[in-house]
Design a protein around this motif. Structure first.
Motif, PDB file in Angstrom:
ATOM      1  N   PHE A 474      43.706  28.028  36.425  1.00  0.00           N
ATOM      2  CA  PHE A 474      44.574  28.825  35.552  1.00  0.00           C
ATOM      3  C   PHE A 474      44.417  30.311  35.873  1.00  0.00           C
ATOM      4  O   PHE A 474      45.380  31.058  35.951  1.00  0.00           O
ATOM      5  CB  PHE A 474      44.216  28.604  34.067  1.00  0.00           C
ATOM      6  N   GLU A 475      43.157  30.724  36.046  1.00  0.00           N
ATOM      7  CA  GLU A 475      42.859  32.118  36.328  1.00  0.00           C
ATOM      8  C   GLU A 475      43.538  32.540  37.638  1.00  0.00           C
ATOM      9  O   GLU A 475      44.145  33.622  37.716  1.00  0.00           O
ATOM     10  CB  GLU A 475      41.331  32.315  36.410  1.00  0.00           C
ATOM     11  N   ALA A 476      43.444  31.685  38.642  1.00  0.00           N
ATOM     12  CA  ALA A 476      44.088  31.990  39.927  1.00  0.00           C
ATOM     13  C   ALA A 476      45.588  32.126  39.741  1.00  0.00           C
ATOM     14  O   ALA A 476      46.226  33.021  40.303  1.00  0.00           O
ATOM     15  CB  ALA A 476      43.768  30.893  40.954  1.00  0.00           C
ATOM     16  N   ALA A 477      46.170  31.245  38.937  1.00  0.00           N
ATOM     17  CA  ALA A 477      47.613  31.304  38.693  1.00  0.00           C
ATOM     18  C   ALA A 477      47.971  32.600  37.974  1.00  0.00           C
ATOM     19  O   ALA A 477      48.999  33.218  38.269  1.00  0.00           O
ATOM     20  CB  ALA A 477      48.054  30.098  37.879  1.00  0.00           C
ATOM     21  N   ARG A 478      47.108  32.994  37.018  1.00  0.00           N
ATOM     22  CA  ARG A 478      47.375  34.256  36.311  1.00  0.00           C
ATOM     23  C   ARG A 478      47.369  35.429  37.284  1.00  0.00           C
ATOM     24  O   ARG A 478      48.259  36.251  37.288  1.00  0.00           O
ATOM     25  CB  ARG A 478      46.323  34.487  35.214  1.00  0.00           C
ATOM     26  N   ILE A 514      50.165  31.415  46.761  1.00  0.00           N
ATOM     27  CA  ILE A 514      49.280  32.575  46.627  1.00  0.00           C
ATOM     28  C   ILE A 514      48.122  32.245  45.681  1.00  0.00           C
ATOM     29  O   ILE A 514      46.960  32.556  45.959  1.00  0.00           O
ATOM     30  CB  ILE A 514      50.068  33.812  46.135  1.00  0.00           C
ATOM     31  N   ALA A 515      48.443  31.546  44.590  1.00  0.00           N
ATOM     32  CA  ALA A 515      47.392  31.115  43.659  1.00  0.00           C
ATOM     33  C   ALA A 515      46.369  30.251  44.402  1.00  0.00           C
ATOM     34  O   ALA A 515      45.159  30.377  44.212  1.00  0.00           O
ATOM     35  CB  ALA A 515      48.008  30.326  42.503  1.00  0.00           C
ATOM     36  N   ARG A 516      46.879  29.389  45.235  1.00  0.00           N
ATOM     37  CA  ARG A 516      46.026  28.522  46.036  1.00  0.00           C
ATOM     38  C   ARG A 516      45.070  29.349  46.898  1.00  0.00           C
ATOM     39  O   ARG A 516      43.876  29.086  46.964  1.00  0.00           O
ATOM     40  CB  ARG A 516      46.952  27.708  46.932  1.00  0.00           C
ATOM     41  N   ALA A 517      45.630  30.406  47.523  1.00  0.00           N
ATOM     42  CA  ALA A 517      44.816  31.251  48.406  1.00  0.00           C
ATOM     43  C   ALA A 517      43.804  32.060  47.596  1.00  0.00           C
ATOM     44  O   ALA A 517      42.672  32.253  48.029  1.00  0.00           O
ATOM     45  CB  ALA A 517      45.708  32.166  49.220  1.00  0.00           C
ATOM     46  N   ILE A 518      44.224  32.524  46.404  1.00  0.00           N
ATOM     47  CA  ILE A 518      43.296  33.282  45.553  1.00  0.00           C
ATOM     48  C   ILE A 518      42.119  32.392  45.172  1.00  0.00           C
ATOM     49  O   ILE A 518      40.962  32.804  45.200  1.00  0.00           O
ATOM     50  CB  ILE A 518      44.025  33.791  44.281  1.00  0.00           C
ATOM     51  N   LEU A 519      42.422  31.155  44.841  1.00  0.00           N
ATOM     52  CA  LEU A 519      41.378  30.204  44.457  1.00  0.00           C
ATOM     53  C   LEU A 519      40.414  29.963  45.618  1.00  0.00           C
ATOM     54  O   LEU A 519      39.201  29.839  45.426  1.00  0.00           O
ATOM     55  CB  LEU A 519      42.023  28.896  44.009  1.00  0.00           C
TER      56      LEU A 519
END
Ligand SMILES: Nc1ncnc2c1ncn2[C@@H]1O[C@H](COP(=O)(O)OP(=O)(O)O)[C@@H](O)[C@H]1O
Ligand SMILES: [Mg+2]
Length: 608
Positions: A474-478, A514-519
């Motif tokens: 969730f945090e990554a998605a945010r 992008i969320a995936r990459a942040i994670l």
């Protein structure tokens, strides 16, 4: 009776359609024997069960011979001798023989199903596991459709042969040998007469079968073309509608539809013909045997019961005979399929890690390319003497015309391809000395076309790091600015993309990646035209997400958008696999060189 004498139209049609269903399967294996030996290796672990299967098939075939013989004996001894008790006993014996024969057949097939499915499971497993080890070069040169067909069509062809055709083949051959042997033991003259008639029958029915086969092959080809037209029109409906090509789509479809109609009528007509013709031929055989038998009976050379036995045998003979040519084709097809499967299993995997490759933890992210030379094939050099130093944490923009070699550079950093000369180092270590898994854990790629799996949004994000908790996802998605739109979906993070993928905009898909990459939290980030196919509404959001993603990491950005490029610490201009200019935006514009030219033609007007 062990075999039906006349096949139904449905059977005939089904058998041809099955085989004609995959046109590619008419080709033969280049080396059928080798393919067979390797295929048999997969059956090797089940040797003792296989021997059991063969034993049951022998029993099945032998008991199949008993029926006609018992019938003949009943006619001569029991009916001729007016022995009611004997008749009853023989009838029961016949019943037992047919019952047991088929029982053994069922058992053989049941065991074989276990064996073949086990062997296929292993083969499929080997193939899939091996595909995972293959290099990027392999995937770049083998279209996905072809690979899919290995995993589905070819395996299926092998399945048919291993699970059914092997038993049919053994049973057919045994039955034919058994019948011929019995015939000669029982009566030479009738046996010889059968030997003359059988080939004629075989030739006739094969003649018709040949045209039927040709017809269905034609039909399958036309059907394939029809399906292709239908599929294209459905998946490309947007383009068709936009260019108002509905009329011509209908016309193309009408033509293909007509072709299918014509070849279907042709193929089915021959298939219809096959049944009565085989019937007539069968009767012809019976008449010849009955007449010859009758004549011999008049001379008291054979008994009536013997004639009945022979007629029965003759009828049982033709069906396995006809099956043999079908079996031959199916087995050839399976071997060709097996050969294609083994070809992939034999493809050399991605070069393994060096034995002394060091395990690496988290990189600082200092990237250095020195005098790198590379070509996808060594004769055609793509990257020439390429040297570039990227200090840890900096953002480098790679710009240059299409085909300049920007994506190729990223392929080299990830070691999807290995360089031919020079050196690439990360944190001062040659990347060839780092285990690939460690190298790739430190790198994250965000590409132009995001690939999302047919799973929930949550799992698609978690793909970046499999041990991440829901909260971390969730945090990554945010951080990726994706949380907002995800929460607006009816099922939120649990929305399944297999059903909804079409409803996510290109930009939303990009935010998920992008969320995936942040994670994944890589130390080095590679963005390859990540924003080039995004609508302007999401564009700003993506820019924001990307900036957040790039924070504190070494980033290599390939972009069409000026905004991403302008903010880079350094812009590297590439043309023809060489660095032609390097500097920041203002410096490069002032120089009025290649970048200036590129900027005028490509980025101007793209500013946001
Ligand atoms: N997998 C590949 N196999 C062979 N040649 C390739 C492959 N990928 C790219 N190329 C060639 O390498 C050159 C550089 O391509 P690429 O790095 O994709 O350019 P860019 O990303 O700058 O547009 C092009 O001439 C392209 O045709
Ligand atoms: Mg590219």
């Amino acid at each position: 009776m062990a075999y039906e004498t006349t096949p139904s139209v449905q059977d005939v049609r089904a058998s041809f359609q099955r085989r004609a269903g995959r046109p590619a399967k008419f080709e033969k294996a280049a080396d059928p024997r080798k393919a067979m030996v390797r295929l048999l290796k997969y059956l090797g672990p089940f040797k003792s069960l296989l021997i059991l299967v063969v034993g049951f098939i022998v029993l099945y075939s032998l008991l199949g011979l008993a029926g006609p013989y018992l019938m003949g004996r009943a006619i001569d001894k029991s009916i001729g001798g007016k022995d009611l008790h004997g008749l009853l006993v023989t009838a029961l014996l016949m019943l037992a023989a047919y019952f047991l024969s088929n029982f053994f057949n069922i058992i053989a097939n049941l065991i074989m199903a276990r064996i073949s499915q086990n062997a296929l499971k292993n083969l499929r497993g080997d193939l899939f596991a091996h595909i995972q080890t293959l290099s990027m070069r392999f995937f770049d040169t083998h279209p996905a459709g072809g690979l899919m067909s290995r995993l589905t069509n070819d395996i299926d062809a092998i399945n048919q042969t291993v699970s059914q055709n092997i038993i049919s083949l053994i049973a057919s051959i045994l039955t034919m040998i058994g019948i011929l042997a019995s015939m000669f033991i029982l009566n030479h003259w009738l046996a010889l007469a059968s030997l003359v008639v059988i080939p004629i029958m075989y030739w006739f029915s094969n003649f018709i079968a040949k045209y039927t086969r040709k017809g269905f092959r034609e039909l399958q080809k036309d059907l394939g073309e029809l399906n292709a037209v239908a599929e294209e029109t459905v998946s490309g409906f947007k383009v068709i509608k936009a260019f108002r090509r509905n009329e011509s789509a209908i016309e193309t479809f009408r033509q293909k539809n007509n072709a299918v109609f014509k070849s279907a009528v042709y193929a089915n007509s021959y298939a219809m013909l096959l049944m009565p013709l085989t019937g007539v031929l069968g009767s012809f055989f019976v008449i010849v045997l009955a007449s010859l038998g009758g004549w011999l009976a008049l001379k008291e050379l054979v008994s009536i019961g013997m004639i009945a036995t022979f007629i029965n045998y003759a009828q049982n003979f033709t069906s396995p005979l006809r099956q043999l040519s079908n079996l031959y084709n199916s087995i050839q097809a399976a071997l060709a399929g097996a050969e294609r499967v083994f070809e992939i299993i034999d493809t050399k995997p991605e070069t393994p890690d060096l034995p002394d490759a060091v395990p690496a933890g988290r990189f600082k992210g200092e990237v250095s390319l020195r005098n790198v030379v590379f070509g996808y094939n060594p004769e055609r050099v793509i990257i020439r003497n390429f040297s570039l130093e990227i200090p840890a944490g900096q953002t480098i923009a790679l710009v240059g015309p299409t085909g300049a070699g920007k994506t190729t550079i990223t392929n080299l950093l990830t070691r999807f391809y290995d360089i031919q000369e020079g050196q690439i180092r990360i944190d001062g270590i040659d990347i060839r000395a780092i285990r690939k898994a460690d190298l790739r854990r430190n790198l994250a790629l965000v590409l132009q076309d995001t690939f999302l799996f047919a799973d929930t949004i949550l799992e698609n994000i978690r793909f970046g790091r499999l041990d991440a908790t829901d909260e971390e996802c969730f945090e990554a998605a945010r951080m990726a600015e994706a949380d907002h739109f995800i929460r607006q979906l009816p099922r939120g993070y649990h929305t399944n993309l297999s059903e909804r993928a079409g409803n996510l905009s290109q930009g939303q898909r990009q935010l998920l990646s992008i969320a995936r990459a942040i994670l994944a939290n890589p130390s080095i980030l590679i963005l390859d035209e990540a924003t080039s196919s995004v609508d302007t509404r999401t564009e700003l959001r993506i820019q924001k997400a990307l900036l957040r993603l790039m924070e504190g990491r070494t980033s290599i950005v390939i972009a069409h958008r000026l905004s991403t490029i302008r903010d880079a610490d350094s812009i590297v201009v590439i043309n023809n696999g060489e660095i032609v200019e390097q500097g920041n935006h203002e410096e490069l514009l002032e120089r009025r060189g290649f970048y200036h030219h590129l900027y005028m033609s490509q980025f101007k007007g793209n500013e946001i």
